[in-house]
Scaffold this motif. Structure first.
Motif, short mmCIF file in Angstrom:
data_model
loop_
_atom_site.label_atom_id
_atom_site.label_comp_id
_atom_site.label_asym_id
_atom_site.label_seq_id
_atom_site.Cartn_x
_atom_site.Cartn_y
_atom_site.Cartn_z
N SER A 57 0.86 -1.19 0.00
CA SER A 57 0.00 0.00 0.00
C SER A 57 0.89 1.24 0.00
CB SER A 57 -0.91 0.00 1.23
OG SER A 57 -1.71 1.16 1.25
N LEU A 58 0.57 2.20 -0.85
CA LEU A 58 1.35 3.43 -0.97
C LEU A 58 0.40 4.62 -0.90
CD1 LEU A 58 3.96 5.02 -1.70
CD2 LEU A 58 3.37 4.63 -4.09
N THR A 59 0.57 5.46 0.13
CA THR A 59 -0.23 6.67 0.26
C THR A 59 0.66 7.86 -0.03
OG1 THR A 59 -1.66 5.65 1.91
CG2 THR A 59 -1.68 8.05 1.79
N VAL A 60 0.25 8.68 -0.97
CA VAL A 60 1.01 9.85 -1.40
C VAL A 60 0.53 11.04 -0.56
CG1 VAL A 60 1.77 11.20 -3.39
CG2 VAL A 60 1.05 8.82 -3.71
N THR A 61 1.15 11.22 0.59
CA THR A 61 0.69 12.21 1.55
C THR A 61 1.19 13.62 1.22
OG1 THR A 61 2.57 11.89 3.03
CG2 THR A 61 0.63 10.51 3.42
N ASN A 114 12.23 9.64 -3.67
CA ASN A 114 11.02 8.82 -3.79
C ASN A 114 10.19 9.46 -4.88
OD1 ASN A 114 10.78 6.77 -1.43
ND2 ASN A 114 11.66 8.62 -0.55
N ILE A 115 9.79 8.66 -5.86
CA ILE A 115 9.12 9.18 -7.05
C ILE A 115 7.84 8.38 -7.27
CG2 ILE A 115 9.41 9.71 -9.51
CD1 ILE A 115 12.54 9.08 -8.81
N VAL A 116 6.70 9.09 -7.38
CA VAL A 116 5.41 8.44 -7.56
C VAL A 116 4.65 9.12 -8.69
CG1 VAL A 116 3.22 7.80 -6.51
CG2 VAL A 116 5.26 7.87 -5.11
N GLY A 117 3.99 8.30 -9.49
CA GLY A 117 3.18 8.81 -10.60
C GLY A 117 3.78 8.38 -11.91
N THR A 118 2.93 8.08 -12.84
CA THR A 118 3.38 7.55 -14.13
C THR A 118 4.35 8.49 -14.83
OG1 THR A 118 1.34 6.30 -14.35
CG2 THR A 118 2.61 6.67 -16.36
N ARG A 119 3.99 9.77 -14.96
CA ARG A 119 4.87 10.70 -15.68
C ARG A 119 6.15 10.98 -14.91
NH1 ARG A 119 7.64 11.21 -19.37
NH2 ARG A 119 8.55 13.24 -19.73
N ALA A 129 12.04 10.16 -14.70
CA ALA A 129 13.24 9.70 -13.99
C ALA A 129 13.95 8.61 -14.78
CB ALA A 129 12.88 9.21 -12.59
N VAL A 130 13.19 7.74 -15.41
CA VAL A 130 13.79 6.68 -16.25
C VAL A 130 14.43 7.30 -17.49
CG1 VAL A 130 13.26 4.67 -17.70
CG2 VAL A 130 12.26 4.85 -15.41
N GLY A 132 -0.88 -0.60 -7.93
CA GLY A 132 -2.23 -0.25 -8.38
C GLY A 132 -2.16 0.42 -9.74
N ALA A 133 -2.73 1.63 -9.80
CA ALA A 133 -2.82 2.36 -11.07
C ALA A 133 -1.68 3.35 -11.27
CB ALA A 133 -4.16 3.10 -11.12
N THR A 134 -0.60 3.23 -10.51
CA THR A 134 0.50 4.18 -10.67
C THR A 134 1.85 3.47 -10.62
OG1 THR A 134 1.24 6.39 -10.01
CG2 THR A 134 0.85 4.80 -8.23
N LEU A 135 2.90 4.25 -10.79
CA LEU A 135 4.26 3.74 -10.74
C LEU A 135 4.99 4.36 -9.56
CD1 LEU A 135 5.27 4.00 -14.51
CD2 LEU A 135 4.38 2.00 -13.29
N HIS A 136 5.97 3.62 -9.02
CA HIS A 136 6.76 4.11 -7.90
C HIS A 136 8.22 3.67 -8.10
CE1 HIS A 136 8.07 5.11 -3.88
NE2 HIS A 136 8.44 3.87 -3.65
N ALA A 137 9.13 4.57 -7.79
CA ALA A 137 10.56 4.25 -7.85
C ALA A 137 11.28 4.99 -6.75
CB ALA A 137 11.14 4.63 -9.22
N GLN A 138 12.41 4.43 -6.36
CA GLN A 138 13.26 5.06 -5.37
C GLN A 138 14.67 5.15 -5.93
OE1 GLN A 138 12.59 2.45 -1.97
NE2 GLN A 138 11.34 4.05 -1.05
#
Length: 97
Positions: free
Chosen positions: A32-36, A61-66, A71-72, A86-92
């Motif tokens: 579970s990832l909450t983007v606070t 910490n990077i969240v969101g498709t775009r 970052a890639v 879920g419906a998004t991407l996450h990278a560190q």
């Protein structure tokens, strides 16, 4: 995109997210990832400012498709290390000195 920078004893911590994921929670199995707002909230910036922040980051910490795609594309994150949550991407990003 939204960028939040903060200095830590270990160096610059950068949190980046797409504007539309701020305040959302994403789940994938037991993950579970909450983007606070507290952690990711910051200044709305353009892509070049995101790249500048990531270039200075010790940890990111990077969240969101775009945001993750940027970052890639910029070479900060290897696509093989991107998580679908879920419906998004996450990278560190962790830069070892």
């Amino acid at each position: 995109m939204i960028v939040n920078e903060r200095e830590t004893p270990e160096g610059l911590l950068v949190a980046v997210c797409d504007e539309d994921v701020l305040g959302e929670t994403f789940e994938e199995g037991e993950l579970s990832l909450t983007v606070t707002e507290e952690f990711y909230g910051g200044d709305a910036v353009d892509e070049s400012a995101v790249i500048d922040s990531l270039a200075q980051a010790s940890v990111a910490n990077i969240v969101g498709t775009r945001a993750v795609e940027l970052a890639v594309e910029a070479g900060f994150v290897d696509e093989a290390n991107v998580l679908e949550v879920g419906a998004t991407l996450h990278a560190q990003l962790l830069r070892m000195q």
